[in-house]
Design an enzyme around this catalytic site. Sequence first.
Site, short mmCIF file in Angstrom:
data_model
loop_
_atom_site.label_atom_id
_atom_site.label_comp_id
_atom_site.label_asym_id
_atom_site.label_seq_id
_atom_site.Cartn_x
_atom_site.Cartn_y
_atom_site.Cartn_z
N CYS A 2 -8.50 3.60 -4.61
CA CYS A 2 -7.61 3.68 -3.67
C CYS A 2 -7.76 4.99 -2.68
CB CYS A 2 -6.12 3.51 -3.80
SG CYS A 2 -6.00 1.71 -4.32
N GLU A 26 -2.75 -0.29 -1.52
CA GLU A 26 -3.57 0.29 -0.38
C GLU A 26 -4.79 -0.29 0.17
OE1 GLU A 26 -2.24 3.30 -3.56
OE2 GLU A 26 -2.80 1.16 -3.57
#
Length: 170
Positions: A107, A76
């Site tokens: 993330c 991510e």
Amino acid sequence: MKTDKGRLSTAHSQDPVGMDRGNSDERWMLKALSCAQRALEMGEVPVGAVVVFEDEVVGRGWNRNVTDNDPSAHAEIVALREAGRTVGNHRLSACDLFATIEPCAMCAGAAIHARVRRLIYGADDPKAGAVHSILQVANHPRLNHRMEIQGGVLAGRSAEILQEFFRSRR
């Protein structure tokens, strides 16, 4: 939904989506799964992510922690970094983030700071998930950003690639 012994769950979905959006979400999740396959080929934990802006992928990422010797090189984060460079802004408020597994605290926090519009993920992560499973970092009531969240998109396929990876390591 958590499963016994910390296995990935495929049953959770926070918000129902319409058929059109659901089909589109699956299309982008397939792109994220392709990124996860790249991680697998590199010997990394197979997690993939894509950032979509105006029906176009503007950021791709796959886990690169081991390859880059970088604890922050989660799929991510890599995808968000590329998206920021592509759109020319650290704010991604018109972007959607697709990840094959429920994001961890780092993330989820990065998605919040980027002001991502929507977060769509595949399988729940009962060991480190920070959207639903362990923590609820995304959309925490004390934070100033809210994003739409959809879990469970192609969850079975997302969980399968991870489970196969960890089985092969045992």
